[in-house]
Design a protein around this motif. Structure first.
Motif, PDB file in Angstrom:
ATOM      1  N   TYR A 145     -14.684  34.801  -1.958  1.00 26.09           N
ATOM      2  CA  TYR A 145     -13.545  35.039  -1.080  1.00 26.09           C
ATOM      3  C   TYR A 145     -12.229  34.983  -1.846  1.00 26.09           C
ATOM      4  O   TYR A 145     -11.280  35.696  -1.503  1.00 26.09           O
ATOM      5  N   ASP A 146     -12.178  34.160  -2.868  1.00 21.78           N
ATOM      6  CA  ASP A 146     -10.968  34.109  -3.680  1.00 21.78           C
ATOM      7  C   ASP A 146     -10.768  35.424  -4.433  1.00 21.78           C
ATOM      8  O   ASP A 146      -9.656  35.917  -4.585  1.00 21.78           O
ATOM      9  N   LEU A 147     -11.873  36.019  -4.922  1.00 15.62           N
ATOM     10  CA  LEU A 147     -11.794  37.328  -5.582  1.00 15.62           C
ATOM     11  C   LEU A 147     -11.320  38.394  -4.603  1.00 15.62           C
ATOM     12  O   LEU A 147     -10.503  39.259  -4.942  1.00 15.62           O
TER      13      LEU A 147
ATOM     14  N   SER B 283      -8.416  45.449   1.684  1.00 14.85           N
ATOM     15  CA  SER B 283      -7.856  44.475   0.757  1.00 14.85           C
ATOM     16  C   SER B 283      -6.380  44.702   0.451  1.00 14.85           C
ATOM     17  O   SER B 283      -5.806  43.950  -0.316  1.00 14.85           O
ATOM     18  N   SER B 284      -5.747  45.723   1.041  1.00 15.89           N
ATOM     19  CA  SER B 284      -4.313  45.909   0.840  1.00 15.89           C
ATOM     20  C   SER B 284      -3.520  44.809   1.528  1.00 15.89           C
ATOM     21  O   SER B 284      -2.362  44.579   1.206  1.00 15.89           O
ATOM     22  N   LYS B 285      -4.132  44.133   2.496  1.00 11.29           N
ATOM     23  CA  LYS B 285      -3.470  43.042   3.193  1.00 11.29           C
ATOM     24  C   LYS B 285      -3.744  41.722   2.474  1.00 11.29           C
ATOM     25  O   LYS B 285      -4.832  41.486   1.978  1.00 11.29           O
ATOM     26  N   ALA B 286      -2.756  40.836   2.482  1.00 13.84           N
ATOM     27  CA  ALA B 286      -2.956  39.509   1.932  1.00 13.84           C
ATOM     28  C   ALA B 286      -3.863  38.717   2.853  1.00 13.84           C
ATOM     29  O   ALA B 286      -3.808  38.861   4.077  1.00 13.84           O
ATOM     30  N   ALA B 287      -4.718  37.870   2.263  1.00  8.65           N
ATOM     31  CA  ALA B 287      -5.670  37.101   3.053  1.00  8.65           C
ATOM     32  C   ALA B 287      -5.131  35.718   3.375  1.00  8.65           C
ATOM     33  O   ALA B 287      -4.369  35.133   2.613  1.00  8.65           O
ATOM     34  N   ILE B 288      -5.536  35.204   4.529  1.00 12.18           N
ATOM     35  CA  ILE B 288      -5.308  33.812   4.907  1.00 12.18           C
ATOM     36  C   ILE B 288      -6.680  33.187   5.073  1.00 12.18           C
ATOM     37  O   ILE B 288      -7.412  33.508   6.012  1.00 12.18           O
ATOM     38  N   VAL B 289      -7.072  32.322   4.145  1.00 14.18           N
ATOM     39  CA  VAL B 289      -8.386  31.692   4.190  1.00 14.18           C
ATOM     40  C   VAL B 289      -8.306  30.434   5.054  1.00 14.18           C
ATOM     41  O   VAL B 289      -7.534  29.523   4.772  1.00 14.18           O
TER      42      VAL B 289
ATOM     43  N   GLU C 160      -7.599  27.542  -3.234  1.00 14.89           N
ATOM     44  CA  GLU C 160      -8.581  28.503  -2.741  1.00 14.89           C
ATOM     45  C   GLU C 160      -8.473  28.772  -1.244  1.00 14.89           C
ATOM     46  O   GLU C 160      -9.132  29.683  -0.732  1.00 14.89           O
ATOM     47  N   SER C 161      -7.699  27.966  -0.517  1.00 13.82           N
ATOM     48  CA  SER C 161      -7.600  28.149   0.930  1.00 13.82           C
ATOM     49  C   SER C 161      -6.170  27.933   1.386  1.00 13.82           C
ATOM     50  O   SER C 161      -5.365  27.312   0.685  1.00 13.82           O
ATOM     51  N   ASP C 162      -5.862  28.437   2.566  1.00 15.85           N
ATOM     52  CA  ASP C 162      -4.484  28.431   3.075  1.00 15.85           C
ATOM     53  C   ASP C 162      -4.292  27.549   4.299  1.00 15.85           C
ATOM     54  O   ASP C 162      -3.259  26.909   4.454  1.00 15.85           O
ATOM     55  N   ILE C 163      -5.268  27.546   5.182  1.00 14.43           N
ATOM     56  CA  ILE C 163      -5.244  26.677   6.364  1.00 14.43           C
ATOM     57  C   ILE C 163      -6.547  25.889   6.355  1.00 14.43           C
ATOM     58  O   ILE C 163      -7.626  26.487   6.408  1.00 14.43           O
ATOM     59  N   VAL C 164      -6.470  24.576   6.255  1.00 12.21           N
ATOM     60  CA  VAL C 164      -7.692  23.784   6.260  1.00 12.21           C
ATOM     61  C   VAL C 164      -7.701  22.863   7.473  1.00 12.21           C
ATOM     62  O   VAL C 164      -6.656  22.410   7.944  1.00 12.21           O
ATOM     63  N   SER C 165      -8.888  22.610   7.983  1.00 14.79           N
ATOM     64  CA  SER C 165      -9.053  21.688   9.104  1.00 14.79           C
ATOM     65  C   SER C 165      -9.742  20.433   8.604  1.00 14.79           C
ATOM     66  O   SER C 165     -10.554  20.483   7.672  1.00 14.79           O
TER      67      SER C 165
END
Length: 319
Positions: free
Chosen positions: A24-26, A80-86, A128-133
């Motif tokens: 997912y990071d790739l 993949s043109s959009k930025a991801a929010i993991v 590696e992640s943006d929002i964590v629970s």
């Protein structure tokens, strides 16, 4: 033909011998173009071959070694043109949040990563992640999450906001034949436990309560055997393979033959790193958490308390 072949993220993880979170990071970094088929994300064989060719020439992001983070799946992805929010975590409320984000933010795509609380925080520490629970109990203070977050994210600027309050407790067989009514009752000899994986909030809750009540894990048969989710734990109890497990109320209601003994209200929080490039979507997340549309979807879920949803629990400005 190669053009007709595509791979799931799990298959790519095995082929490249890297963790699924690294896959997912790739994707997040644009190294692996991906697309959605239903709830599953796939990568075409041609794109994977192109990535491998770039890797051999040293022109791509260096993949990390296999990490001990399991149960990662994508539930939402766009080109993949959009930025991801993991978004990491296992609760259904996160899937609902991801759906709302996908509707409201056109510049980003949410990706879901199904990992436990401690691994989620570690993945944030690694970038590696943006929002964590997280729902990690510190037994010495009785505080949820913040003591762990402070230790792991030292020096970072972040905000901790409540997602939901949930009841946690014991899964027991219908009729509660062992008469397990509290943590102290786990001292009863010969008990069999259905345990969660290390780093999960339920595992930390059990371990902290065992420590506080002077109970050795060695007293519990099955302690070293791990289930990856609440339903797996409840299923072991229902089948008679375990006398109890620790989890949340909702899972007990989904498995026949299991009763729930509520023992503690846990705070299930979100952590978001404050960065200039995150400002837009953090604002959207906060708005979603306070919206009636979001609350309307969460209210029917058994065991959820929304009285603190969207409330900022803690903020740190970093160094």
């Amino acid at each position: 033909m190669t053009a007709d072949i595509s791979y799931t993220t799990e298959e790519i993880s095995k082929l490249l011998k890297i963790s699924k979170l690294t896959v997912y990071d790739l994707i997040k970094k644009g190294e692996l173009p991906a697309y959605r088929v239903g709830k599953q994300m796939r990568v075409d064989a041609a794109d994977l071959d192109a990535y491998k060719m770039r890797a051999k020439s040293g022109k791509v992001y260096a993949a990390m070694p296999e990490a001990p983070i399991q149960q990662v799946q994508a539930q939402s992805a766009t080109p993949s043109s959009k930025a991801a929010i993991v978004i990491t975590g296992q609760d259904v409320s996160l899937d609902i949040l991801s759906k709302h984000l996908e509707r409201q933010i056109s510049t980003h795509r949410p990706l879901r990563s199904y990992v436990g609380s401690l691994d989620s925080l570690i993945s944030m520490y690694k970038g590696e992640s943006d929002i964590v629970s997280t729902h990690l109990l510190d037994g010495d203070t009785g505080e949820y999450n913040v003591p762990y977050i402070k230790r792991l994210l030292t020096g970072n600027s972040y905000v901790v906001v409540n997602l939901v309050l949930r009841m946690a407790g014991l899964y027991v067989a219908t009729g509660n034949p062992k008469q397990l009514l509290g943590w102290e009752d786990l001292k009863q000899p010969g008990l069999r436990v259905a345990n969660r994986e290390k780093g999960s909030g339920a595992r930390v809750l059990l371990d902290e309560q065992l420590r506080l009540h002077g109970i050795s894990p060695r007293q519990l048969s099955g302690y070293e055997q791990e289930e990856s989710n609440h339903l797996g734990v409840a299923g072991k109890v229902a089948s008679g393979e375990a006398d109890f497990g620790v989890g949340i109320e909702r899972a007990a209601s989904m498995v026949g033959g299991v009763a729930f003994i509520p023992l503690i209200q846990e705070r299930y929080d979100l952590v978001m790193l404050r960065k200039p490039e995150h400002a837009q979507w953090i604002e959207s997340v906060m708005a979603i958490l306070k919206s009636e549309a979001f609350h309307r979807e969460l209210r029917p879920i058994l065991g959820y308390d929304l009285s603190q949803t969207g409330h900022i629990v803690f903020e740190n400005e970093g160094i």
